[in-house]
Design a protein around this motif. Structure first.
Motif, PDB file in Angstrom:
ATOM      1  N   VAL A  69     -12.560  37.207  34.095  1.00  0.00           N
ATOM      2  CA  VAL A  69     -11.593  36.331  34.728  1.00  0.00           C
ATOM      3  C   VAL A  69     -12.246  35.813  36.001  1.00  0.00           C
ATOM      4  O   VAL A  69     -12.656  36.594  36.861  1.00  0.00           O
ATOM      5  N   VAL A  70     -12.382  34.487  36.078  1.00  0.00           N
ATOM      6  CA  VAL A  70     -13.015  33.833  37.219  1.00  0.00           C
ATOM      7  C   VAL A  70     -11.934  33.105  38.007  1.00  0.00           C
ATOM      8  O   VAL A  70     -11.171  32.317  37.439  1.00  0.00           O
ATOM      9  N   ILE A  71     -11.898  33.396  39.301  1.00  0.00           N
ATOM     10  CA  ILE A  71     -10.822  32.899  40.155  1.00  0.00           C
ATOM     11  C   ILE A  71     -11.408  32.151  41.341  1.00  0.00           C
ATOM     12  O   ILE A  71     -12.268  32.664  42.049  1.00  0.00           O
ATOM     13  N   ASP A  72     -10.923  30.936  41.531  1.00  0.00           N
ATOM     14  CA  ASP A  72     -11.203  30.128  42.720  1.00  0.00           C
ATOM     15  C   ASP A  72      -9.995  30.345  43.628  1.00  0.00           C
ATOM     16  O   ASP A  72      -8.896  29.887  43.323  1.00  0.00           O
ATOM     17  N   LEU A  73     -10.190  31.070  44.712  1.00  0.00           N
ATOM     18  CA  LEU A  73      -9.090  31.553  45.548  1.00  0.00           C
ATOM     19  C   LEU A  73      -9.112  30.900  46.923  1.00  0.00           C
ATOM     20  O   LEU A  73     -10.132  30.914  47.612  1.00  0.00           O
ATOM     21  N   ASP A  74      -7.972  30.338  47.312  1.00  0.00           N
ATOM     22  CA  ASP A  74      -7.802  29.770  48.650  1.00  0.00           C
ATOM     23  C   ASP A  74      -6.584  30.455  49.278  1.00  0.00           C
ATOM     24  O   ASP A  74      -5.445  30.196  48.883  1.00  0.00           O
ATOM     25  N   ILE A  75      -6.832  31.340  50.218  1.00  0.00           N
ATOM     26  CA  ILE A  75      -5.766  32.125  50.853  1.00  0.00           C
ATOM     27  C   ILE A  75      -5.195  31.361  52.039  1.00  0.00           C
ATOM     28  O   ILE A  75      -5.937  30.943  52.926  1.00  0.00           O
ATOM     29  N   LEU A  98       4.244  36.427  44.421  1.00  0.00           N
ATOM     30  CA  LEU A  98       3.762  36.785  45.761  1.00  0.00           C
ATOM     31  C   LEU A  98       2.418  36.114  46.037  1.00  0.00           C
ATOM     32  O   LEU A  98       2.195  35.560  47.114  1.00  0.00           O
ATOM     33  N   ARG A  99       1.522  36.150  45.049  1.00  0.00           N
ATOM     34  CA  ARG A  99       0.216  35.506  45.204  1.00  0.00           C
ATOM     35  C   ARG A  99       0.374  34.016  45.454  1.00  0.00           C
ATOM     36  O   ARG A  99      -0.258  33.446  46.343  1.00  0.00           O
ATOM     37  N   ARG A 100       1.231  33.364  44.695  1.00  0.00           N
ATOM     38  CA  ARG A 100       1.439  31.917  44.838  1.00  0.00           C
ATOM     39  C   ARG A 100       2.027  31.561  46.193  1.00  0.00           C
ATOM     40  O   ARG A 100       1.767  30.483  46.708  1.00  0.00           O
ATOM     41  N   LYS A 101       2.799  32.469  46.744  1.00  0.00           N
ATOM     42  CA  LYS A 101       3.394  32.226  48.058  1.00  0.00           C
ATOM     43  C   LYS A 101       2.330  32.213  49.158  1.00  0.00           C
ATOM     44  O   LYS A 101       2.458  31.487  50.145  1.00  0.00           O
ATOM     45  N   HIS A 102       1.271  32.988  48.990  1.00  0.00           N
ATOM     46  CA  HIS A 102       0.293  33.172  50.063  1.00  0.00           C
ATOM     47  C   HIS A 102      -1.089  32.597  49.760  1.00  0.00           C
ATOM     48  O   HIS A 102      -1.996  32.712  50.592  1.00  0.00           O
ATOM     49  N   SER A 103      -1.247  31.985  48.581  1.00  0.00           N
ATOM     50  CA  SER A 103      -2.560  31.452  48.226  1.00  0.00           C
ATOM     51  C   SER A 103      -2.416  30.393  47.140  1.00  0.00           C
ATOM     52  O   SER A 103      -1.352  30.210  46.563  1.00  0.00           O
TER      53      SER A 103
END
Length: 95
Positions: free
Chosen positions: A5-11, A80-85
């Protein structure tokens, strides 16, 4: 065969996101997953992809990754993840 699983994450909110991270890791481990990479300064070799943070998880296979993603216990954590990133997520497997 392993799946990744590859994730492009912007917090957007580090403190809020940390609550997600603390809660999701045990669930991921229960599903057979593990963190391989968390890189806050990935180097782009080609193209216009500019991930803020690159995350790679390994699961035993694509079915295990999908089962984790669809698990009832993970659904409130997604919110929760969608709320903060903001994330872009793909899963792939060799072959």
């Amino acid at each position: 065969m392993s799946a990744y699983v590859v994730i492009d994450l912007d917090i957007h909110d580090p403190d809020g996101f940390q609550r997600y991270a603390d809660a999701v890791l045990p669930l991921m481990r229960e599903a057979g997953g593990r963190n391989l990479v968390v890189d806050q300064a990935p180097v782009v070799l080609e193209g216009d992809w500019r991930p803020s943070t690159l995350v790679i998880h390994e699961f035993p296979d694509r079915a295990a990754a999908q089962a984790f993603w669809d698990a009832p216990a993970y659904q409130p954590l997604k919110a929760l993840r969608r709320k903060h990133s903001c994330v872009r997520v793909v899963v792939g497997a060799p072959g």
